[in-house]
Enzyme design. Sequence first.
Site, PDB file in Angstrom:
ATOM      1  N   SER A 326       0.794  -1.172  -0.036  1.00 17.19           N
ATOM      2  CA  SER A 326      -0.006   0.143   0.091  1.00 17.19           C
ATOM      3  C   SER A 326       1.030   1.166   0.006  1.00 17.19           C
ATOM      4  O   SER A 326       1.344   1.605  -1.118  1.00 17.19           O
ATOM      5  CB  SER A 326      -0.924   0.090   1.287  1.00 17.19           C
ATOM      6  OG  SER A 326      -1.891   1.089   1.079  1.00 17.19           O
ATOM      7  N   GLU A 337      10.278   5.950 -10.120  1.00 14.25           N
ATOM      8  CA  GLU A 337       9.922   6.214 -11.450  1.00 14.25           C
ATOM      9  C   GLU A 337      10.264   7.807 -11.660  1.00 14.25           C
ATOM     10  O   GLU A 337      10.346   8.343 -12.782  1.00 14.25           O
ATOM     11  CB  GLU A 337       8.441   5.876 -11.757  1.00 14.25           C
ATOM     12  CG  GLU A 337       8.232   4.459 -11.934  1.00 14.25           C
ATOM     13  CD  GLU A 337       6.778   4.146 -12.155  1.00 14.25           C
ATOM     14  OE1 GLU A 337       6.313   2.978 -12.445  1.00 14.25           O
ATOM     15  OE2 GLU A 337       6.013   5.064 -12.483  1.00 14.25           O
ATOM     16  N   LYS A 351      -0.749  -3.878  -3.675  1.00 14.66           N
ATOM     17  CA  LYS A 351      -2.074  -3.427  -3.133  1.00 14.66           C
ATOM     18  C   LYS A 351      -2.156  -1.899  -3.794  1.00 14.66           C
ATOM     19  O   LYS A 351      -1.558  -1.143  -3.211  1.00 14.66           O
ATOM     20  CB  LYS A 351      -2.144  -3.315  -1.723  1.00 14.66           C
ATOM     21  CG  LYS A 351      -3.512  -2.698  -1.324  1.00 14.66           C
ATOM     22  CD  LYS A 351      -3.829  -2.591   0.398  1.00 14.66           C
ATOM     23  CE  LYS A 351      -5.165  -2.091   0.786  1.00 14.66           C
ATOM     24  NZ  LYS A 351      -5.026  -0.511   0.285  1.00 14.66           N
TER      25      LYS A 351
END
Length: 498
Positions: A326, A337, A351
């Site tokens: 999560s 990224e 998740k």
Amino acid sequence: MDENEQQGQNRSPEPEHQPAHNRYFKIKPFSFVMLIFTLVILTAGITFFALTFGEDKVVEVVNPQKTDRQEFQKLYDAYDEIKKNYYEDIDTKVVLDGAINGMVDSLDDPYSDYLNTEETEHLMENISSSFQGIGAEIQEADSYIKIVSPIKNSPAEKEGLLPNDLIQAVDGKSIQGMSSSEAVLLIRGEKGTTVTLTIKRGDKGEPFEVKIKRDDIPIETVYAEMLDGNIAHIRMTTFSEHTYDELLTALDDMEAKGMKGLVLDVRQNPGGVLDGALKISDLFVEKGKTVLQTQEKGKKPVLYPASGERKIDVPVALVIDDGSASASEILAGALKESSDIPLVGIKTFGKGTVQSPMDMKDGSNLKITTAKWLTPDGNWIHKKGIEPDVKVDYPTYAMLPFLDPSEKMKEGQVSTNTEAAKEMLKAVGYDPGEIGGLFDAAMTDAVKKLQTDLKLEADGVLTGDTTIGLMNKLREKIEKDDPQLLKAKEVVLKKIGK
């Protein structure tokens, strides 16, 4: 003579007897109209009642919602049938709670849940009573409850529970088919009390029992230490409302001690509040670059750009594992990224959804998934996880099953637990002989040497304090010889040119 008297004299006298058919009574126009109106309403009411509830009724009373929400017609019909024909009286509240539970269960989403009034009250009482329990994040999986991650320094971690362990029973009661909220009510309890969990680890291992003494759950979520080479190691165990402030304090402390690089660690961190993940990710992402995307049903993704606030300007690596879930994955996605920060370890949990709780008017609580979150590049990692840039597996001895201290293992016995104990002894520096299920003479000698080092009676029987001592030594080794942390430190040192 006044006018009234003159008129009286000129009137013709009334006859003493008047025929009956000429009798009448006087009524004011307004009263007459109201009388007619009342009679009309009364007549209509009697007619409606007779047609609706009489034996030959021709009118059906229609619930307005039945007309407006035709999809609920079947639900109304089923409820009416149960209430009318079930052989015993029904508890309407229980039936309606069951219907809501059924709707939520049909979503097949382990993160959506419904708690009735009593369950909500009980859960809130437990949460507000100083965080007492075993300290583990759980979720529904394979009809049972799975450990997502034990909390650092919690009873669950100390007793050896691991991510992906399946809880099959609590105090001997099967929890198959239970929601995570229902299971929490059984597992949580007051400090000092004991709960016994039946655990299934891996596909081949047999279920085993773990007795855990409940305790106060640590509320600290950030732990910092300085490694060799002035590389700071900061571990976050969850993303609570206070984690961001705790992290800033830890960073200030490490910077004051000459931090030249940082290993950020979210292993076995099950996540937490979205806002915390955003603020922490912001520390490592250049202003204007995307930190996160969220997308609700039927809407375009909403992008969250990094602010121009405080930034960490030393080389960083992030350590992840299959217990990182999560909010931990939000951080991992943002760093990977948008900041090109390397991830070290093993693939994360996976998740990628956001839940929103709603308090119902009667005190119950409905929590449903309302959106999915995407990485800065628009990737949805749900049920996929995030792959590390540098893969480093846990050592095999870190995944060994828990040994029950109440069990006695001695020479001549054969069991799968003996094989696990031999692997533990070998990992911490004792020679148990050939690895297998037989408790042989070499195993006895190894246990005696362990007992001597632990300053216990050297009788060669693996039980009680000897078993606890063995597992403590293994835990210390796992923490000291941490291949993932060592690799992350190496990556950071390389980035700063050492």
